[in-house]
Design a protein around this motif. Structure first.
Motif, PDB file in Angstrom:
ATOM      1  N   TYR A 149       0.996  -1.126  -0.145  1.00 51.55           N
ATOM      2  CA  TYR A 149      -0.038  -0.072   0.176  1.00 51.55           C
ATOM      3  C   TYR A 149       0.799   1.152   0.031  1.00 51.55           C
ATOM      4  O   TYR A 149       1.866   1.497   0.644  1.00 51.55           O
ATOM      5  N   ILE A 150       0.343   2.156  -0.605  1.00 51.19           N
ATOM      6  CA  ILE A 150       0.605   3.733  -0.642  1.00 51.19           C
ATOM      7  C   ILE A 150      -0.283   4.506  -0.086  1.00 51.19           C
ATOM      8  O   ILE A 150      -1.624   4.086  -0.532  1.00 51.19           O
ATOM      9  N   TYR A 151      -0.164   5.322   0.907  1.00 55.25           N
ATOM     10  CA  TYR A 151      -1.199   6.211   1.513  1.00 55.25           C
ATOM     11  C   TYR A 151      -1.068   7.591   1.237  1.00 55.25           C
ATOM     12  O   TYR A 151      -0.038   8.116   1.159  1.00 55.25           O
ATOM     13  N   LYS A 152      -2.354   8.089   1.062  1.00 58.76           N
ATOM     14  CA  LYS A 152      -2.531   9.531   0.602  1.00 58.76           C
ATOM     15  C   LYS A 152      -2.970  10.257   1.921  1.00 58.76           C
ATOM     16  O   LYS A 152      -4.336   9.782   2.253  1.00 58.76           O
ATOM     17  N   GLY A 153      -2.424  11.130   2.599  1.00 61.15           N
ATOM     18  CA  GLY A 153      -2.911  11.561   3.640  1.00 61.15           C
ATOM     19  C   GLY A 153      -2.831  10.648   4.892  1.00 61.15           C
ATOM     20  O   GLY A 153      -2.156   9.356   4.774  1.00 61.15           O
ATOM     21  N   THR A 154      -3.308  10.988   6.204  1.00 64.75           N
ATOM     22  CA  THR A 154      -3.271  10.137   7.336  1.00 64.75           C
ATOM     23  C   THR A 154      -4.556  10.244   8.092  1.00 64.75           C
ATOM     24  O   THR A 154      -5.111  11.129   8.177  1.00 64.75           O
ATOM     25  N   ILE A 155      -4.611   9.281   8.849  1.00 57.81           N
ATOM     26  CA  ILE A 155      -5.527   9.127  10.202  1.00 57.81           C
ATOM     27  C   ILE A 155      -5.200  10.054  11.168  1.00 57.81           C
ATOM     28  O   ILE A 155      -4.082  10.679  11.441  1.00 57.81           O
ATOM     29  N   GLY A 156      -6.258  10.626  11.522  1.00 58.48           N
ATOM     30  CA  GLY A 156      -6.210  11.497  13.029  1.00 58.48           C
ATOM     31  C   GLY A 156      -6.429  10.892  14.259  1.00 58.48           C
ATOM     32  O   GLY A 156      -7.016   9.690  14.163  1.00 58.48           O
ATOM     33  N   LYS A 157      -5.613  10.936  15.402  1.00 58.24           N
ATOM     34  CA  LYS A 157      -5.666  10.307  16.541  1.00 58.24           C
ATOM     35  C   LYS A 157      -6.035  11.179  17.704  1.00 58.24           C
ATOM     36  O   LYS A 157      -5.306  12.162  17.919  1.00 58.24           O
ATOM     37  N   LEU A 158      -6.946  10.984  18.509  1.00 55.79           N
ATOM     38  CA  LEU A 158      -7.487  11.597  19.608  1.00 55.79           C
ATOM     39  C   LEU A 158      -7.279  10.656  21.098  1.00 55.79           C
ATOM     40  O   LEU A 158      -7.440   9.398  20.649  1.00 55.79           O
TER      41      LEU A 158
ATOM     42  N   GLY B 228      -7.543  16.264  -3.548  1.00 55.89           N
ATOM     43  CA  GLY B 228      -6.927  16.855  -4.763  1.00 55.89           C
ATOM     44  C   GLY B 228      -7.859  18.393  -5.031  1.00 55.89           C
ATOM     45  O   GLY B 228      -8.334  18.605  -5.829  1.00 55.89           O
ATOM     46  N   LYS B 229      -8.001  19.029  -3.709  1.00 50.97           N
ATOM     47  CA  LYS B 229      -8.677  20.152  -3.978  1.00 50.97           C
ATOM     48  C   LYS B 229      -7.998  21.564  -4.393  1.00 50.97           C
ATOM     49  O   LYS B 229      -8.543  22.377  -4.828  1.00 50.97           O
ATOM     50  N   ASN B 230      -6.630  21.310  -4.359  1.00 50.53           N
ATOM     51  CA  ASN B 230      -5.979  22.389  -5.124  1.00 50.53           C
ATOM     52  C   ASN B 230      -4.794  21.921  -5.916  1.00 50.53           C
ATOM     53  O   ASN B 230      -4.632  20.739  -6.063  1.00 50.53           O
ATOM     54  N   GLU B 231      -4.122  22.922  -6.761  1.00 51.96           N
ATOM     55  CA  GLU B 231      -3.190  22.501  -7.736  1.00 51.96           C
ATOM     56  C   GLU B 231      -1.839  21.544  -7.157  1.00 51.96           C
ATOM     57  O   GLU B 231      -1.593  20.563  -7.545  1.00 51.96           O
ATOM     58  N   LYS B 232      -1.528  21.808  -5.746  1.00 48.48           N
ATOM     59  CA  LYS B 232      -0.295  21.212  -5.225  1.00 48.48           C
ATOM     60  C   LYS B 232      -0.770  19.609  -5.002  1.00 48.48           C
ATOM     61  O   LYS B 232      -0.213  18.790  -5.424  1.00 48.48           O
TER      62      LYS B 232
ATOM     63  N   LEU C 165       2.957  25.649   6.912  1.00 48.69           N
ATOM     64  CA  LEU C 165       3.303  24.730   6.087  1.00 48.69           C
ATOM     65  C   LEU C 165       2.543  23.804   5.082  1.00 48.69           C
ATOM     66  O   LEU C 165       2.538  24.075   3.968  1.00 48.69           O
ATOM     67  N   ASN C 166       1.493  23.312   5.771  1.00 51.13           N
ATOM     68  CA  ASN C 166       0.593  22.560   5.074  1.00 51.13           C
ATOM     69  C   ASN C 166       0.623  22.191   3.606  1.00 51.13           C
ATOM     70  O   ASN C 166       0.397  22.620   2.602  1.00 51.13           O
ATOM     71  N   VAL C 167       1.591  21.227   3.512  1.00 52.45           N
ATOM     72  CA  VAL C 167       2.174  20.582   2.151  1.00 52.45           C
ATOM     73  C   VAL C 167       1.692  19.306   2.299  1.00 52.45           C
ATOM     74  O   VAL C 167       1.546  18.550   3.184  1.00 52.45           O
ATOM     75  N   PRO C 168       1.112  19.010   0.957  1.00 53.52           N
ATOM     76  CA  PRO C 168       0.314  17.577   0.791  1.00 53.52           C
ATOM     77  C   PRO C 168       1.387  16.497   0.885  1.00 53.52           C
ATOM     78  O   PRO C 168       2.482  16.653   0.608  1.00 53.52           O
ATOM     79  N   VAL C 169       0.979  15.536   1.756  1.00 53.01           N
ATOM     80  CA  VAL C 169       1.901  14.452   2.290  1.00 53.01           C
ATOM     81  C   VAL C 169       1.336  13.124   1.634  1.00 53.01           C
ATOM     82  O   VAL C 169      -0.081  12.749   2.047  1.00 53.01           O
ATOM     83  N   ILE C 170       2.068  11.965   1.282  1.00 51.47           N
ATOM     84  CA  ILE C 170       1.998  10.704   1.163  1.00 51.47           C
ATOM     85  C   ILE C 170       2.784   9.867   2.094  1.00 51.47           C
ATOM     86  O   ILE C 170       3.932  10.312   2.178  1.00 51.47           O
ATOM     87  N   ASN C 171       2.724   8.489   1.834  1.00 51.82           N
ATOM     88  CA  ASN C 171       3.499   7.600   2.488  1.00 51.82           C
ATOM     89  C   ASN C 171       4.002   6.445   1.544  1.00 51.82           C
ATOM     90  O   ASN C 171       3.081   5.646   1.111  1.00 51.82           O
ATOM     91  N   ILE C 172       5.378   6.353   1.223  1.00 54.59           N
ATOM     92  CA  ILE C 172       5.640   5.243   0.651  1.00 54.59           C
ATOM     93  C   ILE C 172       6.761   4.597   1.326  1.00 54.59           C
ATOM     94  O   ILE C 172       7.898   5.228   1.712  1.00 54.59           O
ATOM     95  N   GLY C 173       6.355   3.375   2.054  1.00 50.81           N
ATOM     96  CA  GLY C 173       7.182   2.819   2.903  1.00 50.81           C
ATOM     97  C   GLY C 173       7.421   1.586   2.928  1.00 50.81           C
ATOM     98  O   GLY C 173       6.813   0.801   2.051  1.00 50.81           O
ATOM     99  N   PRO C 174       8.571   0.877   3.649  1.00 53.65           N
ATOM    100  CA  PRO C 174       9.010  -0.415   3.580  1.00 53.65           C
ATOM    101  C   PRO C 174       7.661  -1.460   3.693  1.00 53.65           C
ATOM    102  O   PRO C 174       7.043  -0.949   4.585  1.00 53.65           O
ATOM    103  N   TYR C 175       7.932  -2.468   3.205  1.00 54.63           N
ATOM    104  CA  TYR C 175       6.705  -3.535   3.406  1.00 54.63           C
ATOM    105  C   TYR C 175       7.234  -4.791   4.450  1.00 54.63           C
ATOM    106  O   TYR C 175       8.288  -5.192   4.342  1.00 54.63           O
ATOM    107  N   GLY C 176       6.301  -5.086   5.342  1.00 55.96           N
ATOM    108  CA  GLY C 176       6.687  -6.106   6.399  1.00 55.96           C
ATOM    109  C   GLY C 176       5.701  -6.315   7.241  1.00 55.96           C
ATOM    110  O   GLY C 176       4.379  -6.204   7.196  1.00 55.96           O
ATOM    111  N   MET C 177       5.704  -7.101   8.369  1.00 53.90           N
ATOM    112  CA  MET C 177       4.895  -7.740   9.254  1.00 53.90           C
ATOM    113  C   MET C 177       5.643  -7.363  10.895  1.00 53.90           C
ATOM    114  O   MET C 177       6.626  -7.276  10.860  1.00 53.90           O
TER     115      MET C 177
END
Length: 549
Positions: free
Chosen positions: A217-226, A431-435, A506-518
């Motif tokens: 998986y590659i993730y776009k954005g992230t979960i919030g935690k409270l 995808g709400k803005n150009e960035k 800062l508000n920069v769009p962020v994705i996650n491309i990370g190692p795969y494992g268990m």
């Protein structure tokens, strides 16, 4: 495709040899090592100001972030992609007698040959395609991928049309002091070098989502935690006359019954669903044993969100708390009646009613009643609490609520709802803005280019499902929604203070491309080498090249 396997593996092994457990000296050591390794590169000998060892701010511990900037020479541009990865790991106590090998994959894997393992882990161990060790998945192999790319473009700046900025941050596994301290440095570098941050790529781990899941998986954005928390007061009594009082643990149990694992409290957005809330602490607040029932109980729950704001979560849980209170009182009355029938004793009907207040509501009542006497007292009390360095944020908040409760004129049983820890904001990437649109397009093109080189499906999803520092480079909540969180956290402004407006700046769009494992955070934590050492760096590189055109 860049030939990168051996170099990423070498970076991974370098990082693994340093035990960098969160909140230990290891965090300081690994940052200095990374800084030293990069300092030896010719690029940073020529451009020493492009490499920064930054001590964290507002932190009780000495630890550091590392920033490494590479300016491309293919075409001069301010356009900059941020590469993020954390240097710390969780502890190693779970390795038991193998603890001394936890950060040495070669020795650990040799020792594991003699351990009884489930078939899947045993097959991975013997396959030659996986590496085991504390932090190898979460997330030293991901950070190694970023370090490889920084080194590559430091050696080949003419291939880069724009800039790369690495942040190797500490303290991701606890309080996020690293990334929060980095916000000012991001702004400083932006001003000094004319940088325009267009995207961020995190490299935290990815894992199967269910048994038999073969997707990477590659993730776009992230979960919030409270961390919604509940201070529950009862009516004390001697256990020999238990129906003359109300045990707050009964209310706490009913509350947990209604919140723990409840799918109705899962947040759905963009076709995806958060994990339900789960209890992380449930206790009464008696300091020692007595035969008096508890005066108060304290419970808190992990709560994930995709689209719900902190304000919405409070409103939902206030309603659940009222329902739990009512159910607990009904149970109490029913059992009192049945006992009366059995014993022949007579009990009058109690007058308690469900009473649930947000912390902000209780505080407003007390300010209206007591004015500055209350506010001054609470300031002094929190200052006194701060001197206890062993007191974590969760208990600090609970003690502040407990102290404020003493000022309430009406001491009848109640539930006070509040937050007691850091809020990790949710980040949407619709995808709400150009960035955002540029990053999503660059990602789609990268996956299309790299997928033919890997046998398992590379799949994009909308939210990284684990807590990560991605939450602190962009924000989807409004200032009003953040304000509701702050006003309902008794530790806010003293034990805990985050300038969320710096994140918004800062508000920069962020994705996650990370190692795969268990088995991240477990004894058998392991990383698949082909995807993690070859595919991840090339996916990340393709995104960079697609953005910096």
């Amino acid at each position: 495709m860049l030939p990168c396997r051996e170099k990423v593996l070498a970076w991974t092994n370098r990082l693994m040899q340093i035990e960098s457990i969160v909140n230990t000296e290891g965090e300081k050591i690994i940052a200095r090592k990374i800084f030293g390794w990069l300092s030896d590169l010719p690029y940073y000998k020529k451009h020493p100001t492009h490499l920064i060892l930054q001590r964290t701010t507002d932190d009780n511990l000495e630890r550091y972030n590392v920033f490494a900037l590479v300016k491309g020479k293919k075409r001069k541009s301010g356009r900059t992609v941020i590469l993020m990865g954390h240097t710390d790991t969780v502890g190693t106590d779970d390795f038991n007698r193998l603890k001394s090998y936890a950060c040495d994959p070669e020795k650990l894997m040799e020792a594991l040959q003699e351990e009884p393992l489930l078939d899947q882990a045993k097959n991975h161990l013997q396959s030659g395609g996986w590496l085991f060790g504390r932090g190898i998945l979460d997330m030293k192999s991901g950070l190694a991928s970023h370090l490889f790319l920084i080194q590559y473009y430091a050696e080949h700046p003419k291939e880069l049309a724009g800039n790369l900025l690495l942040l190797a941050e500490c303290d991701e596994e606890d309080g996020s002091h690293g990334v929060l301290s980095a916000l000012d440095t991001f702004q400083k570098l932006k001003e000094e070098h004319g940088l325009a941050y267009i995207a961020a790529i995190n490299a935290d781990f990815v894992a199967p989502r269910f048994e038999g899941d073969e997707n990477r998986y590659i993730y776009k954005g992230t979960i919030g935690k409270l961390l919604p928390s509940f201070y529950i007061t009862g009516a004390e009594t001697h256990v020999g006359a238990c129906f003359e009082g109300l045990d707050p643990n009964l209310i706490a149990a009913e509350l947990t019954k209604r919140i723990d694992y409840n799918p109705e409290l899962c947040n759905r957005a963009f076709g995806e669903t958060t994990m339900p809330p789960v209890s992380l602490k449930q206790t009464d607040l008696k300091p020692s044993y007595t035969v008096q029932t508890a005066l108060a109980s304290y419970v808190y729950y992990n709560f994930f969100s995709y689209s719900w704001s902190p304000k919405e979560v409070l409103e939902k849980l206030k309603k659940v708390a009222a329902e739990a209170f009512e159910a607990a009182l009904a149970t109490f009355e029913n059992r009192k009646r049945r006992f009366a029938e059995m014993s022949g004793e007579c009990f009058g009907k109690t007058s308690w009613k469900p009473r649930v207040l947000l912390y902000e509501e209780m505080e407003n009542i007390l300010i209206a009643e007591h004015g500055s006497a209350f506010t001054r007292h609470m300031e002094d009390f929190k200052g006194w609490l701060l001197r206890n360095k062993e007191l974590d944020t969760r208990m600090f908040a609970a003690k502040a609520v407990e102290e404020a409760w003493k000022w309430m004129a009406d001491k009848s049983p109640a539930i006070i709802v509040f937050y007691s820890s850091l809020y990790s904001p949710r980040v949407e990437l619709p995808g709400k803005n150009e960035k955002e649109r540029a990053l999503l397009k660059a990602l789609d093109e990268a996956v299309a280019a790299v997928q033919p080189h890997y046998p398992h499906p590379i799949v994009t999803r909308n939210f990284f499902p684990y807590i990560s520092d991605m939450s602190f480079v962009a924000i989807s909540d409004s200032a009003e929604e953040i304000d509701a969180m702050a006003k309902n956290n008794p530790a806010w402004g003293t034990k805990l203070c985050v300038d969320y407006e710096k994140i918004r700046a800062l508000n920069v769009p962020v994705i996650n491309i990370g190692p795969y494992g268990m088995d991240a955070h477990k004894k058998l934590e392991r990383m698949e080498m082909h995807y993690s050492l070859e595919i991840v760096p090339n996916l990340t590189n393709e995104v960079i090249l697609n953005l910096l055109v």
